[in-house]
Design a protein around this motif. Structure first.
Motif, PDB file in Angstrom:
ATOM      1  N   GLU A 175       0.483   7.379   8.970  1.00  0.00           N
ATOM      2  CA  GLU A 175      -0.793   6.927   9.024  1.00  0.00           C
ATOM      3  C   GLU A 175      -0.805   5.353   8.968  1.00  0.00           C
ATOM      4  O   GLU A 175      -1.579   4.732   9.810  1.00  0.00           O
ATOM      5  CB  GLU A 175      -1.802   7.397   8.159  1.00  0.00           C
ATOM      6  CG  GLU A 175      -2.149   8.945   8.150  1.00  0.00           C
ATOM      7  CD  GLU A 175      -3.025   9.287   7.077  1.00  0.00           C
ATOM      8  OE1 GLU A 175      -3.483   8.503   6.216  1.00  0.00           O
ATOM      9  OE2 GLU A 175      -3.193  10.490   6.939  1.00  0.00           O
ATOM     10  N   ASP A 176      -0.069   4.690   8.207  1.00  0.00           N
ATOM     11  CA  ASP A 176       0.080   3.075   8.031  1.00  0.00           C
ATOM     12  C   ASP A 176       0.571   2.703   9.544  1.00  0.00           C
ATOM     13  O   ASP A 176       0.134   1.684  10.099  1.00  0.00           O
ATOM     14  CB  ASP A 176       0.901   2.651   7.235  1.00  0.00           C
ATOM     15  CG  ASP A 176       0.028   2.982   5.672  1.00  0.00           C
ATOM     16  OD1 ASP A 176      -1.232   3.241   5.808  1.00  0.00           O
ATOM     17  OD2 ASP A 176       0.627   2.730   4.662  1.00  0.00           O
ATOM     18  N   ASN A 177       1.503   3.393   9.957  1.00  0.00           N
ATOM     19  CA  ASN A 177       2.041   3.117  11.536  1.00  0.00           C
ATOM     20  C   ASN A 177       1.310   3.301  12.797  1.00  0.00           C
ATOM     21  O   ASN A 177       1.670   3.036  13.857  1.00  0.00           O
ATOM     22  CB  ASN A 177       3.521   3.262  11.642  1.00  0.00           C
ATOM     23  CG  ASN A 177       4.402   2.876  10.398  1.00  0.00           C
ATOM     24  OD1 ASN A 177       4.071   1.514  10.317  1.00  0.00           O
ATOM     25  ND2 ASN A 177       5.389   3.508   9.866  1.00  0.00           N
ATOM     26  N   LYS A 207       1.347   9.180   4.493  1.00  0.00           N
ATOM     27  CA  LYS A 207       0.753   7.960   4.316  1.00  0.00           C
ATOM     28  C   LYS A 207       1.466   6.778   5.202  1.00  0.00           C
ATOM     29  O   LYS A 207       0.934   6.033   5.750  1.00  0.00           O
ATOM     30  CB  LYS A 207       0.757   7.354   2.738  1.00  0.00           C
ATOM     31  CG  LYS A 207       0.148   6.194   2.588  1.00  0.00           C
ATOM     32  CD  LYS A 207       0.000   5.842   1.017  1.00  0.00           C
ATOM     33  CE  LYS A 207      -0.441   4.591   0.533  1.00  0.00           C
ATOM     34  NZ  LYS A 207      -0.206   4.252  -0.563  1.00  0.00           N
TER      35      LYS A 207
END
Length: 110
Positions: free
Chosen positions: A55-57, A52
């Motif tokens: 994916e956020d970065n 997660k």
């Protein structure tokens, strides 16, 4: 399994039985099972958090590991092409027939 043979496992079980008694063994096994399940859940949660966060970065973990998976697949394919079991089967059968031909008269004499 960890280089432990059947006799060694049997010896360990006998020692555990003598130390804890037959009434405590199911309780110990249940506790170990719950602990292993908690450990598995914790590792899955950590993996999920890492994915997660990546994916956020903006990192795609599948593309990062996909190249490695492709390389492993190509290495397996090239190895299977270089060591083809069909090519090995014919010489093995010839050697087997030669041994049977040589040992045939010997077997009949006995």
């Amino acid at each position: 399994m960890f280089g432990i043979g059947g006799g060694e496992i049997f010896f360990i079980l006998i020692v555990i039985l003598m130390l804890f008694g037959s009434d405590k063994i199911p309780e110990i096994a249940r506790t170990l099972g719950k602990g292993m399940a908690q450990l598995k859940n914790a590792t899955n949660e950590i993996k999920h958090e890492i994915q997660k966060g990546a994916e956020d970065n903006g990192l795609d973990m599948k593309s990062l590991t996909g190249g490695i998976s492709d390389e492993i697949a190509s290495a397996k394919e090239s190895m299977s092409k270089s060591i083809n079991p069909i090519d090995l089967a014919n010489p093995i059968n010839e050697i087997k027939e030669d041994i049977e031909n040589l040992s045939g008269p010997i077997k009949r004499q006995m």
